[in-house]
Design a protein around this motif. Structure first.
Motif, PDB file in Angstrom:
ATOM      1  N   HIS A 201      -3.472  19.677  11.115  1.00 17.55           N
ATOM      2  CA  HIS A 201      -3.477  20.094   9.707  1.00 17.55           C
ATOM      3  C   HIS A 201      -3.974  21.523   9.582  1.00 17.55           C
ATOM      4  CE1 HIS A 201      -2.535  16.178   7.819  1.00 17.55           C
ATOM      5  NE2 HIS A 201      -2.951  15.746   9.003  1.00 17.55           N
ATOM      6  N   ASN A 283       4.557  18.761   4.356  1.00 18.73           N
ATOM      7  CA  ASN A 283       3.848  17.740   3.576  1.00 18.73           C
ATOM      8  C   ASN A 283       4.503  17.539   2.220  1.00 18.73           C
ATOM      9  OD1 ASN A 283       1.741  17.212   5.355  1.00 18.73           O
ATOM     10  ND2 ASN A 283       0.418  18.793   4.477  1.00 18.73           N
ATOM     11  N   GLU A 414      -1.504  29.602   6.060  1.00 16.49           N
ATOM     12  CA  GLU A 414      -1.570  28.361   5.277  1.00 16.49           C
ATOM     13  C   GLU A 414      -0.697  27.314   5.960  1.00 16.49           C
ATOM     14  OE1 GLU A 414      -3.378  26.265   3.214  1.00 16.49           O
ATOM     15  OE2 GLU A 414      -3.576  28.157   2.128  1.00 16.49           O
TER      16      GLU A 414
HETATM   17  C1  GLC Z   1      -5.295  21.550   5.737  1.00 17.63           C
HETATM   18  C2  GLC Z   1      -4.492  22.841   5.607  1.00 17.63           C
HETATM   19  C3  GLC Z   1      -3.578  22.820   4.389  1.00 17.63           C
HETATM   20  C4  GLC Z   1      -2.751  21.537   4.397  1.00 17.63           C
HETATM   21  C5  GLC Z   1      -3.675  20.315   4.486  1.00 17.63           C
HETATM   22  C6  GLC Z   1      -2.923  19.006   4.551  1.00 17.63           C
HETATM   23  O1  GLC Z   1      -6.251  21.485   4.723  1.00 17.63           O
HETATM   24  O2  GLC Z   1      -5.355  23.970   5.552  1.00 17.63           O
HETATM   25  O3  GLC Z   1      -2.714  23.934   4.398  1.00 17.63           O
HETATM   26  O4  GLC Z   1      -1.987  21.461   3.221  1.00 17.63           O
HETATM   27  O5  GLC Z   1      -4.467  20.400   5.653  1.00 17.63           O
HETATM   28  O6  GLC Z   1      -2.087  18.915   5.673  1.00 17.63           O
END
Ligand code: GLC
Length: 509
Positions: A201, A283, A414
């Motif tokens: 993640h 996601n 990100e």
């Molecule tokens: C982490 C990442 C973010 C992502 C999230 C869920 O917090 O920094 O970008 O959306 O995981 O996968």
């Protein structure tokens, strides 16, 4: 527009169609058993709605539900039972037993609680010494706490007689489950066919520890040190990358980025070596949990076909935050952890230039004190134009998504990001930097897309696009069409969950 259309990478895993209930057999007791169900266990350190510090929890909560909708899968999730797990759920947890878990020379109590909801079975691992503390992370013994959790997971499988087909581990806190599977448990018959999937993640957090504690704390023989050693340290994420059969990360662009030194945080050589196992799957968000049509936090509800009440949300937000009520002044909002990779340096550099225009700016978040101080001071100097709220408040964040016109997310990196999707769903048009999941979910207005984007990590490029967005805002019809497009973008799991399902099935062939 659907999320698949937005993807620029072709994945070679076919998404699976919803599989009809197959191979139903009737036992003597006339119970239906579905012989063909594939057993999936998500191992994670947090999951909504029970305990959440951010995006990981939301994804575990919503992805597990999405996969469970397909009758071909029996989906379960296992989590630590922290003190802060929400009381309203906790009262309905069922105690199903306890065992003792060996962690090197330690022999620790491990209670198991169970809870079922929307087709998903949740297990909670109880040990008050490790988890009866506020929050989830940030303790000196986090390595030991999550080693206990992962070792507990492996033992619980035997205790409850549930050996999953897929052990799906998320982030470094769950990495040891995959590592234990391929080391301590590899010779046990029931564990031999379990396939491990590891999802990154965020590659920034890897779980690094001194090599000396490999045996004494993690209970892993030095014989296996090559699996977990990296840069003369234990690196749990690296260990899981080596041990699992498939690696996923949370967007196709991030999957490409982490192969490179600028994004790989030192692990890029390992990622490149294992790139055959790597998939980027964007996601989704839970469209029912984030629904401006029903969200009780909002001042008024609305949807893409009846957006009129968004104006009510804007007016009430302005009143609530002490901003002048001006329906035609665009509100630019940020809701973010105040840390450097969220692109706050860019904002710091040009926000005062942007404020020369007729705009209002709202920032909600907590984090590094330099940013907290800067934005608090900015609000003091630009009263009536800027509001800074140093807090993490879900109710207020929803009010801001619904009242804002433009949602700014200029991250340096990100992995996926969920806020730009939530903002779009609430009709706050996203303005993002083209990186990771931001690039895969938001496409530029100029090319017929659903938001605004800029490429280089450069403050003036961002400012230029902010001015472009303000210009489009002034053109009422164009803006309404853009808001509608943003709100109608499909950010649900409907497509992405199918990619995970396809991946799981491909590993079980
Ligand atoms: C982490 C990442 C973010 C992502 C999230 C869920 O917090 O920094 O970008 O959306 O995981 O996968």
């Amino acid at each position: 527009m659907t999320t698949t259309e937005l993807w620029n990478n072709d994945l070679d895993i076919p998404p699976v169609e919803v599989v009809e209930r197959e191979a139903e057999t009737f036992t003597e007791q006339n119970e239906i058993t579905v012989a063909a169900k594939k057993k999936i266990l998500f191992v994670a350190s947090e999951a909504a709605p029970f305990i959440s510090t951010g995006g990981l929890a939301e994804v575990i909560g919503s992805l597990s539900k999405a996969v469970a909708k397909n009758d071909a899968f029996d989906v379960r999730v296992i989590l630590p039972l922290y003190q802060d797990v929400r009381k309203e759920f906790r009262k309905d947890f069922r105690f199903i037993g306890n065992l003792y878990v060996q962690l090197s020379w330690r022999n620790q109590y491990c209670g198991i609680f169970e809870y079922k909801s929307e087709g998903v079975t949740y297990y909670f691992v109880d040990n008050e010494y490790y988890f009866k503390r506020p929050g989830c992370y940030g303790y000196y013994d986090d390595g030991e706490r999550f080693a206990f959790f992962c070792r507990g997971v492996m033992e619980i499988l035997g205790f409850i007689g549930f050996y999953p087909d897929i052990l799906h581990c998320h982030d470094w806190q769950a990495a040891l489950a995959a590592i234990y599977l391929k080391t301590i448990y590899c010779n046990r018959a029931e564990y031999r066919n379990i396939r491990a999937v590891f999802t990154i993640h965020n590659i920034e957090y890897q779980g690094q520890y001194s090599l000396e504690i490999l045996e004494d704390l993690f209970g892993i023989s030095y014989h296996f040190r090559n699996l977990v050693e990296y840069d003369r340290c234990i690196n749990l994420m690296k260990g899981a990358l080596e041990c699992c059969e498939a690696i996923t990360t949370v967007s196709p662009s991030y999957a490409e980025e982490i192969k490179q030194p600028q994004f790989g945080r030192g692990l890029d050589p390992i990622i490149r070596r294992n790139e055959g196992k790597l998939r980027g799957i964007l996601n989704g968000i839970d469209p029912e949990f984030y629904d401006p049509g029903t969200d009780p936090s909002l001042f008024a509800n609305y949807d893409a076909d009846h957006p009129q009440n968004k104006a009510v949300c804007k007016e009430e937000l302005q009143k609530m935050l002490g901003l002048p009520v001006k329906p035609d002044t665009p509100i630019i909002a940020m809701i973010s952890r105040l840390v450097s990779h969220k692109g706050l340096d860019l904002v710091k550099e040009v926000i005062e230039q942007a404020l020369r225009q007729n705009i209002q700016f709202i920032l909600l978040g907590t984090g590094d004190s330099t940013y907290e101080n800067f934005f608090t001071d900015l609000a003091r100097r630009y009263q009536g134009k800027v509001v800074t709220i140093i807090s993490f408040n879900s109710d207020l964040s929803r009010k801001i998504y619904s009242g804002a016109d433009i949602f700014l997310m200029p991250s340096k990196s990100e992995p996926c990001g969920l806020s730009q999707m939530i903002a779009s769903r609430y009709g706050a048009v996203a303005l993002v930097r083209e990186t990771g999941g931001l690039k895969d979910s938001i496409t530029p207005y100029g090319a017929g897309g659903n938001g605004f984007t800029f490429h280089s990590y450069n403050a003036h490029d961002m400012l230029y696009v902010i001015c472009e967005a303000i210009g489009v805002y002034r053109m009422k019809d164009e803006w309404s069409a853009l808001v509608k497009k943003a709100m109608e973008t499909d950010f649900s799991w409907s497509t992405s969950a199918k990619y995970y399902e396809g991946l799981f099935l491909s590993l079980l062939k």
